[in-house]
Design an enzyme around this catalytic site. Structure first.
Site, PDB file in Angstrom:
ATOM      1  N   GLU A   9       0.810  -1.228   0.000  1.00  0.00           N
ATOM      2  CA  GLU A   9       0.000   0.000   0.000  1.00  0.00           C
ATOM      3  C   GLU A   9       0.840   1.272   0.000  1.00  0.00           C
ATOM      4  O   GLU A   9       0.540   2.215  -0.727  1.00  0.00           O
ATOM      5  CB  GLU A   9      -0.927   0.042   1.230  1.00  0.00           C
ATOM      6  CG  GLU A   9      -2.254  -0.668   1.049  1.00  0.00           C
ATOM      7  CD  GLU A   9      -2.122  -2.168   1.165  1.00  0.00           C
ATOM      8  OE1 GLU A   9      -1.014  -2.654   1.429  1.00  0.00           O
ATOM      9  OE2 GLU A   9      -3.146  -2.846   0.967  1.00  0.00           O
ATOM     10  N   HIS A  37     -10.016  -5.263  11.005  1.00  0.00           N
ATOM     11  CA  HIS A  37     -10.662  -5.020   9.716  1.00  0.00           C
ATOM     12  C   HIS A  37     -11.966  -4.260   9.838  1.00  0.00           C
ATOM     13  O   HIS A  37     -12.744  -4.239   8.897  1.00  0.00           O
ATOM     14  CB  HIS A  37     -10.919  -6.355   8.997  1.00  0.00           C
ATOM     15  CG  HIS A  37      -9.663  -7.021   8.529  1.00  0.00           C
ATOM     16  ND1 HIS A  37      -8.784  -7.611   9.397  1.00  0.00           N
ATOM     17  CD2 HIS A  37      -9.136  -7.187   7.293  1.00  0.00           C
ATOM     18  CE1 HIS A  37      -7.766  -8.111   8.706  1.00  0.00           C
ATOM     19  NE2 HIS A  37      -7.957  -7.863   7.437  1.00  0.00           N
TER      20      HIS A  37
END
Lengths: 400, 390
Positions: B116, B185
């Site tokens: 990322e 998450h």
């Protein structure tokens, strides 16, 4: 500490003064020997062992590098006089790297570097007054007084900073290479992009992340490590388990260049540019160089290295002394002429600094500008509807 | 109702990824209807016969609305590309980019390695030189790996360069809670990203929001973060005739009065707009008229809308799924305190937020950690003095 410098110098023996020069047919150009300036990794070819240069070109390099040197020394003095605030990272000692890169790349090639960016900003469309003016926080400075030492940008000249976060400029630079490829016709040579970063940054994970993508997608990208032997106050022996930075790309080809020899840098970068521009993917370039100042103005630079090392480098490997000796040895100039040029440049730099000191500081209203852009052109404004200030009653409401 | 006439499928309908036969059937049905009833062409709101707006309100999933927005903007501008994990060959981790790889190819829909920080910085760099990237984060949780690039290389760029370098980039991905994906998450980043000057942050609720805000974000010259919601992707909602237009954009920075009311304002955003509407329905049966404000935009916040609704009803409930401390509700509370809206309040503001804990896995615990209908109703009842506070 001294041993690591020795190691560097013995490996790249071109730090010895030029053994031979031969005059070309025209009396204003000569060929210079670059043997020993390069070490390659995963490469079948290498840069040439010689480079031809004209008198004019060498004089231009000398004058520019000397301007860079004087500008950085001036910043030192001005910082101590408290005319410059915050961080100030000086580039003196490393001039040959920036000058050589500038000589080999075109203005269409993108360049991004770290916070040690004054000289690169100067080369890419800057003037001493605009650079120093920014440090003095003047409205006519490079970033209108809102950026400071680490934040110079010149879109027109493809200079993208000036980045304060160590290593963060490398993925951004890879994106500049990506854009070059995106806009190029398939199969044609592409404009390249170069990201300069230090040995201190070289172990950052995001650099490998970028190199991986650059290699996968064959981007015209140059990863340029300016190895000045120290990451702030930590020598490479203490921060890198492996310090052959030009080999850090695993399979990606690399080249190590004597960064104190501006001609070696230029020829090396010509080779690198050729390679990366033609769809071969990225290359790692390690410039062996040195900084005379500490990491920044708050670092005397002597708690982690000794003065003998700094003096030794200054007397044996100084990039300015090198170019001067090159000019003199090739018969292009004599010592007197060079001295008078230096005097002239000192005056010019002083004049630029005085000019910058005349400029006004930014107006208060400028603090509300440049948060959003309206259409992406320079200075276009889209004001947020409301900007809260420390005193609520002084908050800013966007003009309708 | 079969006709032998061949109807050319309007291109716009295709870009919404409604199956061809559905469109043909609908047009044929409408045409047959028109033949059968020779009154106004605009019978039952259906406008037919070759005009651009051949369909009235359609029903489609949020996923398809986003897909349509992405497709239309990629078609409109060659510089727009999508980059992220699994966006191309996998068709999107949540199938949001389905079909785009087939249509646009390797150059414009790019699968990345799982890096990322690297690919976000790369996209930002490319945006400085003529590209308009759309960075998809598989979830916004993973954007935390790239938050330095988002904030320091993108959001602050125009300002610290004194108006030199702007960054026309879009970051998007599912934000906040999902279903049983637990602590790492499930975080809501509304507060984190809307904290930063220089970044625009939007949080759509329905298909119209998703389509209009996504298009606006892509066309915006500034960095925009679109916080989507995974649990909304599969929800089918109507998309009005107007919103189907290829140039339909919702201005960033403007809230929407999702439901008009007079007694209490519920200010919320994203998926929770649905919850607020449900609560409004329940409260209507109890004689309380709830106004629901869909903020749409978290930065810039629509200050005018917040103040107008507070002054109108005098009672405010904010609703968010994120953690309470330093959240959006906290910001709205401060706004009500420091503006003249304070003088119009008939009751203290109520906040309904997620629980101040990392998200647990077990279903009962996860449900208890998120605002439920009863929580919203309790807050509304307290602020309308239907129930005394404990």
């Amino acid at each position: 500490m001294l041993s690591s410098i020795y190691r560097a110098t013995t490996r790249l023996s071109s730090t010895k003064w030029l053994a031979t020069t031969t005059r070309g047919m025209a009396s204003d150009s000569a060929t210079f020997d670059l043997t020993g300036s390069f070490e390659t990794y995963n490469l079948d070819n290498a840069p040439n062992n010689t480079i031809e240069a004209t008198r004019d070109d060498l004089m231009h390099k000398f004058k520019t590098m000397y301007t860079m040197r004087r500008m950085e020394i001036t910043c030192d003095n001005e910082y101590k006089a408290k005319n410059i605030r915050g961080f100030c990272h000086l580039y003196d000692g490393q001039e040959a790297v920036a000058m050589g890169i500038q000589s080999a790349l075109t203005q269409e090639d993108s360049w991004i570097t770290s916070y040690r960016c004054h000289c690169t900003a100067l080369l890419r469309g800057g003037t001493v007054s605009r650079v120093v003016g920014e440090l003095f926080a003047r409205a006519n400075g490079y970033s209108k007084g809102k950026g400071g030492s680490m934040h110079f940008y010149n879109k027109e000249h493809n200079f993208y900073g000036g980045a304060g976060i160590v290593g963060a400029q490398v993925p951004v630079g890879t994106g500049l290479a990506f854009a070059n490829k995106y806009h190029a016709a398939p199969g044609e040579p592409m404009n390249v992009a170069i990201a300069c970063y230090g040995d201190g940054a070289a172990n950052q994970g995001q650099i490998w992340e970028s190199a991986n993508m650059a290699s996968l997608w064959k981007l015209p990208m140059i990863f340029c490590i300016e190895n000045n032997q120290y990451g702030m106050g930590t020598s490479i022996d203490r921060h890198s388990s492996h310090s052959d930075y030009y080999q850090m790309g695993n399979h990606i080809p690399g080249i190590r260049i004597d960064g104190m020899n501006v001609l070696a840098v230029q020829e090396g970068m010509r080779f690198v540019r050729d390679f990366t521009s033609n769809g071969n993917g990225p290359m790692y370039v390690e410039m062996m160089t040195y900084r005379y100042h500490g990491h920044s103005m708050s670092d005397p630079g002597t708690t982690y290295r000794n003065r003998e090392e700094i003096a030794f480098t200054r007397s044996t490997r100084d990039p300015l002394e090198f170019i001067k000796k090159t000019l003199v040895d090739a018969g292009f100039a004599d010592a007197e002429e060079l001295k008078s040029i230096e005097k002239q440049i000192r005056k010019e730099v002083q004049a630029e600094v005085l000019k910058a000191k005349e400029w006004p500081h930014p107006e208060k209203e400028s603090m509300f500008k440049d948060i959003f852009t309206k259409d992406g052109t320079s200075d276009s404004q889209e004001f947020p509807p409301f900007i809260r200030m420390p005193d609520y009653e002084k908050s800013f409401y966007a003009p309708n | 109702l079969r006709s032998t006439t061949h109807y050319e499928i309007p291109k716009r309908a295709l870009s919404l990824h409604i199956p061809d036969h559905f469109v043909t059937d609908l047009i044929m049905f409408a045409s047959a209807l028109r033949t059968a009833l020779p009154t106004s062409r605009r019978f039952a709101g259906l406008s037919i016969q070759g005009s651009k707006r051949t369909l009235a309100t359609v029903e489609l999933s949020v996923r398809d609305a986003i897909n349509a927005a992405l497709d239309e903007e990629m078609e409109r501008d060659d510089g727009v590309y999508i980059i992220g994990e699994e966006v191309a060959q996998y068709q999107g981790a949540y199938k949001v980019t389905k079909g785009l790889y087939q249509k646009y190819g390797d150059k414009r829909v790019i699968d990345t390695p799982i890096t990322e920080m690297g690919f976000t910085g790369l996209a930002i760099g490319s945006s400085f030189k003529g590209c308009r990237p759309i960075v998809e984060f598989m979830t916004i949780n993973f954007a935390m790996q790239a938050i330095d690039q988002i904030v320091n290389s993108a959001a602050k760029q125009y300002y610290m360069s004194g108006g030199t370098l702007s960054c026309p980039i879009v970051f998007r991905g599912p934000n906040g809670n999902s279903a049983g994906v637990a602590a790492q998450h499930s975080q809501c980043f509304a507060s984190w990203y809307s904290h930063c000057p220089g970044l625009k942050v939007v949080m759509p609720y329905d298909c119209e929001d998703y389509k209009g805000l996504t298009k606006a974000a892509i066309r915006d010259e500034n960095p925009v973060m679109i916080l989507e919601h995974e649990l909304m992707y599969g929800v089918t909602m109507p998309l009005s005739d107007e919103a189907q237009d290829k140039d339909f954009v919702i201005p960033i920075g403007k809230a929407k009065t999702q439901l008009e009311g007079t007694d209490v304002s519920v200010i919320t955003f994203g998926k929770n707009v649905g919850l607020a509407l449900e609560a409004a329905e329940v409260m209507a049966t109890k004689g309380v008229s709830v106004e629901v404000i869909n903020l749409r935009s978290l930065r810039p916040l629509d200050l005018d809308a917040i103040l107008a609704t507070a002054k109108k009803t005098g009672r405010v409930v904010t609703l968010e799924s994120g953690w309470p401390q330093n959240g959006i509700g906290a910001e709205i509370a401060a706004i009500l305190m420091e503006t003249d809206a304070f003088n119009y309040l008939d009751a203290p503001m109520e906040r309904v937020t997620g629980a101040d804990i990392p998200m647990p896995y077990a279903l009962e615990l996860e449900n208890a950690a998120l605002p439920q209908l009863s929580d919203v109703i309790a807050a509304i009842e307290r602020t309308t003095y239907r129930k005394l506070a404990a």
